[in-house]
Design a protein around this motif. Structure first.
Motif, mmCIF file in Angstrom:
data_model
loop_
_atom_site.group_PDB
_atom_site.id
_atom_site.type_symbol
_atom_site.label_atom_id
_atom_site.label_comp_id
_atom_site.label_asym_id
_atom_site.label_seq_id
_atom_site.Cartn_x
_atom_site.Cartn_y
_atom_site.Cartn_z
ATOM 1 N N TRP A 40 64.645 83.737 23.124
ATOM 2 C CA TRP A 40 65.865 84.433 23.118
ATOM 3 C C TRP A 40 66.740 83.519 22.809
ATOM 4 C CZ3 TRP A 40 62.017 85.083 26.989
ATOM 5 C CH2 TRP A 40 61.149 86.275 26.816
ATOM 6 N N HIS A 42 70.424 84.346 23.363
ATOM 7 C CA HIS A 42 71.420 84.613 24.431
ATOM 8 C C HIS A 42 70.797 85.488 25.230
ATOM 9 C CE1 HIS A 42 75.679 84.944 25.484
ATOM 10 N NE2 HIS A 42 75.256 86.190 25.852
ATOM 11 N N LEU A 43 71.323 84.988 26.637
ATOM 12 C CA LEU A 43 70.788 86.031 27.728
ATOM 13 C C LEU A 43 71.942 85.881 28.971
ATOM 14 C CD1 LEU A 43 67.231 85.287 28.240
ATOM 15 C CD2 LEU A 43 68.088 87.180 27.320
ATOM 16 N N ASP A 44 72.094 87.129 29.367
ATOM 17 C CA ASP A 44 72.946 86.831 30.903
ATOM 18 C C ASP A 44 72.001 87.300 31.964
ATOM 19 O OD1 ASP A 44 75.486 86.428 29.689
ATOM 20 O OD2 ASP A 44 75.429 88.245 28.731
ATOM 21 N N PHE A 45 72.004 86.441 32.802
ATOM 22 C CA PHE A 45 70.912 86.637 33.938
ATOM 23 C C PHE A 45 71.411 86.974 35.274
ATOM 24 C CE2 PHE A 45 68.842 83.297 31.521
ATOM 25 C CZ PHE A 45 67.615 83.637 31.513
ATOM 26 N N ILE A 76 69.851 77.437 34.554
ATOM 27 C CA ILE A 76 70.189 78.168 33.555
ATOM 28 C C ILE A 76 71.353 77.612 32.523
ATOM 29 C CG2 ILE A 76 71.362 80.440 33.047
ATOM 30 C CD1 ILE A 76 69.607 81.350 35.528
ATOM 31 N N ASP A 81 73.070 78.987 25.806
ATOM 32 C CA ASP A 81 73.677 80.191 25.384
ATOM 33 C C ASP A 81 73.152 81.305 26.389
ATOM 34 O OD1 ASP A 81 75.187 80.049 23.016
ATOM 35 O OD2 ASP A 81 73.100 80.006 21.942
ATOM 36 N N TYR A 82 72.582 80.485 27.505
ATOM 37 C CA TYR A 82 72.525 81.455 28.681
ATOM 38 C C TYR A 82 73.688 81.249 29.957
ATOM 39 C CZ TYR A 82 67.271 81.536 27.086
ATOM 40 O OH TYR A 82 66.339 81.726 26.306
ATOM 41 N N ARG A 83 73.735 82.763 30.155
ATOM 42 C CA ARG A 83 75.059 82.551 31.313
ATOM 43 C C ARG A 83 74.407 83.303 32.586
ATOM 44 N NH1 ARG A 83 76.862 80.022 27.897
ATOM 45 N NH2 ARG A 83 77.996 80.521 26.137
ATOM 46 N N LEU A 151 61.464 79.029 32.631
ATOM 47 C CA LEU A 151 62.480 78.640 32.285
ATOM 48 C C LEU A 151 62.622 77.403 31.868
ATOM 49 C CD1 LEU A 151 65.675 79.372 32.213
ATOM 50 C CD2 LEU A 151 65.891 78.658 34.724
#
Ligand SMILES: Nc1nc2c(ncn2[C@@H]2O[C@H](COP(=O)(O)OP(=O)(O)OP(=O)(O)O)[C@@H](O)[C@H]2O)c(=O)[nH]1
Ligand SMILES: [Mg+2]
Length: 465
Positions: A40, A42-45, A76, A81-83, A151
């Motif tokens: 992926w 871009h991801l918002d966790f 993270i 691009d992971y938030r 991760l």
């Protein structure tokens, strides 16, 4: 009955999910860095730390759940691009290994939180979710489900700079696939894998075994090639490796001691992912090679660590090991325990550690102290304690490598003089007689033999000229 209809828009996949990647395509994937990426972009966790309730079966841990959650958030943050959209600590009887980890009430709360936070991924801060748990959570949350293992694997695959690293990552993914083999028969299987997109359902044990054999063979070849390359450029002198928990200050220490401009300390977990070597000259004049290493991490899964063995293995064989700790971190004790455990797993037993490891308390400018008499207190930021540490490293290097002081007398014009200086053997100023210079040198017996044969060689060459 839990709602299974709660849906979110799935983050778009880098590639459409496919069946098993044939070995030829895998070869291409490993050769081509741009295709070897986490699945992926871009991801918002929503990050959930399951705080295990104390009970007769709960594991003993020194760790504060808040600090554990913070560490997951920092992990993270390693991905560009992971938030983190939201984070929460939730009590759980994780030891029961329930398929969905939590009961219905808690799960509902978490699903609502995910919706409200507009999260597009769920991170459960445990070492590894079972295939069943991952699949169950996916069917409820309808988004990629992460544990620490996948991760870390995503981080490693993003920063894998060479073939060895990419092969190691692909190999680390095999047991992960194996565990999920034949268990997952839903659409979820294609979005559970951290790196490239594959479908675990279509793998067979045979296919996986073939892949594993192929990867091992390729990895051995790549490691041998790298070793040869390294020995061509290998630096001189006794080896000193710096190890420690991630972000403890390993790179900063080596930068201080070697002045190496290529080193960049960063306030980021896993800033250093590849071992690099740097030359330093000790007070005694000895030149040593210092190795900067990948940081250790709590709960770094064994097989992931083992897959990085190739890099770490030679670190364990260094003449001296510096174990640096960030004592300003409230979690330093647990981190220290983790590093010691990891060193043990790599084959460094207690006896060996006593004779070879120098323990260092870093970041004393920020306060904190282990209180351990035997630990050297330093600050890489201010330079405090650095002089004393160098003297100790010098002493330990000499002790470990069996260096002895000798006097060597050479004619003024001897080409061997240059050799002695180049190798960093000379201590202090030489004393001159009418025709000769007397050098005080520190050398191991082996180095002395090498020097003698070098001198003979030189004399022979001069005579034949
Ligand atoms: N205040 C203070 N900060 C320090 C000190 N030593 C290192 N740092 C900072 O701590 C952060 C991590 O330092 P690094 O040297 O990159 O740590 P590392 O152990 O190499 O980290 P990884 O490579 O990520 O495992 C950086 O922001 C450094 O500037 C110190 O003595 N005092
Ligand atoms: Mg580093």
């Amino acid at each position: 009955m839990l709602s299974r209809r709660l849906t979110t828009i799935l983050p778009s996949l880098r590639r459409s999910s496919s069946a098993i990647t044939p070995i030829e395509d895998l070869e291409e994937l490993i050769r081509e860095p741009s295709s070897f990426k986490p699945q992926w972009s871009h991801l918002d966790f929503l990050v959930v730390h399951p705080r295990i309730r104390w009970g007769p079966n709960s594991p003993s841990t020194l760790r504060d759940p808040k600090l554990q959650l913070e560490e997951a958030i920092a992990l993270i943050g390693t991905m560009p691009d992971y938030r983190v959209a939201n984070s929460v600590i939730v009590g759980t009887d994780y030891n029961t290994k329930r398929a969905r980890i939590w009961g219905e009430g808690r799960l509902h709360e978490l699903m609502t939180l995910k919706e409200e936070s507009r999260a597009t991924a769920l991170m459960v801060n445990v070492q590894r979710l079972t295939a069943m748990q991952q699949s169950e959570l996916f069917s409820l949350f309808r988004c990629p489900i992460f544990d620490r293992f996948n991760l870390v694997l995503s981080i490693f695959s993003l920063y894998a700079k060479d073939e060895v690293a990419r092969l190691q990552i692909a190999l680390a993914q095999v047991p992960y696939l194996r565990q999920r083999l034949n268990r997952l028969r839903t659409e979820s299987s294609s979005v559970l894998l951290p790196c490239w997109s594959e479908n675990a359902v279509v793998h067979s044990e045979d296919e996986l075994r073939q892949r594993e054999q192929w990867l091992r063979k390729r990895l051995n070849e790549a490691v041998e090639k790298e070793k040869k390359e390294r020995s061509k450029h290998s630096l001189r002198g006794p080896s000193v490796a710096v190890v420690g928990y991630t972000n403890a200050g390993k790179t900063s220490l080596i930068k201080r001691l070697t002045g190496s401009s290529s080193l960049r300390p960063l306030n980021r977990l896993f800033a250093t992912l590849h071992t690099s070597e740097h030359s330093a000259r000790l007070g005694s004049g000895r030149v040593i090679t210092m190795a900067d290493t990948i940081g250790f991490l709590y709960d770094l899964p064994l097989d992931l660590l083992a897959s990085f063995d190739a890099t770490l293995a030679h670190v364990i064989h260094s003449d001296v090991i510096l174990h640096i700790r960030d004592v300003s971190n409230p979690d330093w004790r647990a981190q220290d325990e983790e590093v010691v455990k990891t060193l043990e797993r790599l084959g460094l037993d207690e006896e060996d550690r006593k004779g070879r490891v120098i323990t260092i308390d870093n970041k004393i400018d920020k306060g904190g102290w282990s209180g351990e008499e035997s630990a050297w207190r330093i600050s890489c930021a201010s330079g405090e304690g650095m002089r004393e540490l160098i003297v100790e490293v010098d002493r330990m290097v000499r002790m470990r490598t069996g260096v002895r002081g000798r006097i060597i007398s050479l004619p003024f014009s001897s080409p061997s003089i240059q050799y002695l200086y180049r190798e960093g053997f000379v201590v202090g100023e030489p004393v001159s007689t009418d025709t000769h210079l007397k050098f005080q040198v520190n050398m191991t017996d082996e180095e002395f033999q090498r020097f003698k044969s070098f001198s003979k060689e030189i004399i022979k060459t001069l005579r034949t000229k």
